[in-house]
Each structure stands twice: as C-alpha cells, then as structure tokens.
Design a protein around this motif. Sequence first.
Motif, short mmCIF file in Angstrom:
data_model
loop_
_atom_site.label_atom_id
_atom_site.label_comp_id
_atom_site.label_asym_id
_atom_site.label_seq_id
_atom_site.Cartn_x
_atom_site.Cartn_y
_atom_site.Cartn_z
N ALA A 1 8.82 158.60 13.54
CA ALA A 1 8.27 159.31 12.39
C ALA A 1 6.75 159.43 12.50
N ALA A 2 6.10 158.33 12.93
CA ALA A 2 4.64 158.36 13.10
C ALA A 2 4.24 159.33 14.20
N LEU A 3 5.00 159.36 15.29
CA LEU A 3 4.70 160.28 16.39
C LEU A 3 4.92 161.74 15.96
N LEU A 4 5.94 161.97 15.17
CA LEU A 4 6.16 163.33 14.64
C LEU A 4 4.97 163.77 13.79
N LEU B 1 2.61 167.03 14.73
CA LEU B 1 2.40 168.17 13.82
C LEU B 1 0.92 168.35 13.50
N ILE B 2 0.18 167.26 13.40
CA ILE B 2 -1.27 167.37 13.19
C ILE B 2 -1.93 168.03 14.39
N MET B 3 -1.50 167.67 15.60
CA MET B 3 -2.04 168.29 16.81
C MET B 3 -1.69 169.77 16.87
N LEU B 4 -0.46 170.12 16.52
CA LEU B 4 -0.06 171.52 16.49
C LEU B 4 -0.89 172.31 15.49
N ASN B 5 -1.06 171.75 14.30
CA ASN B 5 -1.84 172.42 13.27
C ASN B 5 -3.28 172.63 13.72
N TYR B 6 -3.83 171.62 14.40
CA TYR B 6 -5.22 171.72 14.85
C TYR B 6 -5.38 172.82 15.90
#
Length: 362
Positions: free
Chosen positions: A334-337, A341-346
């Motif tokens: 869950a933490a890795l997900l 998603l934060i990396m994708l958004n960035y």
Amino acid sequence: MFILQLSLIGICIALIPLAWVWLRSGADRFGKLVWVTTILTFDLVLFGSFTRLTDSGLGCPDWPGCYGAASPFIAHQAIQAAQAALPSGPVTMAKAWIEMMHRYLALALGVLIIAQVVVAWCKRKTLPVSPWWPVALLILICVQGAFGAWTVTLKLQPIIVTIHLLLGLTLLGALARLALSCMPVVVPEPAASRWQPAVWIGLALLVVQIALGGWVSANYAVLACTDFPTCHGAWLPPMDFAQGFQLWRALGQTKAGDFITQDALVAIHWTHRNFAWVVSVWLLGLGLRLRQFKALLTLANGLLALVALQCLTGLANILLQWPLLMALVHNGGAALLLLLLIMLNYRIAISRQSVRHTAAKV
C-alpha cells in the motif's frame, strides 16, 4: 534525564545516514539527504505496521520512554512485573523492545528532518526547492509524534491509530515529492498530460482504501470474514455500519462502553474488501492506459504489478488467517502504491507544464 538519553539514541541512529550522505561525492547532498530520509520513513511505516501486527503498541504503556526509562533494558524489572501480573497482557520484554525500536527510529527521522531544515536554509539560494518544504515536514512529524503519544496514552483508540497511520503515509508522500523535486526527471510525451486527473482520482481512491485498511487493522477486523468471495456464506451478511464506523470510541467497545458486536466488525471488513474492487479496477485501467507512454512505462508496469500483489496478499490474509509476513507485505504494498502514484502525478505534472510552456511560446 531519560529524555536526554532518548535524544542521544535518536541522534546516534541518525548519524549513520548523515555520515553516508556527507561522505558521498557530488554537490547534491541535500537531495541525497531527502532520499535517505524518505527510505527511512518507508522503513518506519513498515516497522509501525510490525509493531501493530505483533500487538506491541502497548509494550511500553507510557510515553516517550518505557516505564520512565530510556530503554527496556533499564526498565526490565517493571516489565517483568507487569508480565508476571498479566501473562497474556500487552507487556512483554520482546514487545517492549519492538515498541521502543519504533520510537528510536522516529526520533532518528526527526533528527534527519531537522538536518534538512538547517541545510535548506543555509543553501536556500542554490537549492531547486523552497526551504519552507523541510519546515512543513518538521511540523508534520511533530504532529505525527503527538498522535504517536496519544496512540499509547489512549490505549490504541482506533481513530487515533488510523490517523497516526495516515499521517505517517502523508509524511512519506511529502518526502517523496520533495525528493523528486531535487532530481532531474524524464518528461513524458505531451499527450500524457491529459491523464493527470485520472491519476489524482486514483490517488484519492487509494487514500480512502488505506484509511479503510487502517480502520480494519485498528479494530482487529481482518478475520471478521474468513471465507471468500462471500462473507459468512453470504454476499450481504448481517452488518452494523453505525457501530462499526463510530469513530470516537475505545478499542473493542462502543461509544456507550459496551463490547463491539461481530456485525460491526463484519461491516468494517466487508467495506474494505469491496472498496478494494473499485480501487483495483481504476488503477489497473490507469496502468494499462499509461503503458503507451515510453517515459511512464516502468511506473505503469509497477502499478499493475503492485495492484496484483495487493489483491493476492489481501486474499492470503483472509484465507491463511492473517499471517504476519503476508500482512506486512500487504501494508508495504500500500505504501509503495502511494509512492508510485505520487511519482506518476509528478511526472505527468511536468509534462503538463511543458505543454503550457510550449503553448505560451506559440
């Protein structure tokens, strides 16, 4: 006196990553410091899960020390007396060490964030980020520390435990976002920018699911349904949502002080299990769509793999009666997900900025 001892322990642990960062060649020591802090935060989130899953949250029933001492070694007489008085209780020497190791790592994390604040303000003219970022992180970890204290003093009250988890993941996500700002990034194709709202929705759905998972864990409702795909042989078993999602109450009790019912625990478990389908379908669809962009291919594949891992470990937790290792992997996934998603958004945000910049020139 023991407060000073605790501080020294935290500083000593923090000196290891600080020394590693300082000895690394290159000018971007601040970026390396942020990445090291992010990794330690991820470890701390996992260790916090381990603390909760091993029922060690009250291994030291006071805060910040253990029976007024800086370590279980010093407090061994009080710990042994508590264990002798209640052999099946929450206090044992092993649980005390697990709880205190969690606190030591949290202290070390605080030292690293203070180091970030100092470095950021000393080099504020050359850093690619605002020095107020580390200040905000320092405030956040202080709030997180307060909830850590309330977790103990309020005897694992579910809403406090859940907020403590969410704040820890917020800190992890904020550190990851800061770390990304300190490093060069491959700009995806301009067409990727239109997928940013979908990534934001996916992130919001994941946060809700993590909160539901935290509520399941905080209420020990993982085994409220031990069959799959039905629950107690029914698609819609008897459930008490009002009692299950009554936020301000003691662990295992209703607001009135009665024991919480099995129907309430089933409602908690059933909601988390079924909302997982919504999150999984959205994230799988998002991952498949983002695979068309070369700069996002690795992250998209990672998204698909992690969603599959979460589904498998979630199912295994039910069918295998909540084994510790599987529960830890589920929490870590869950933490890795969240990080992914934060990396994708960035990256997609960078693509959108590039599109706007190009349009402005035209």
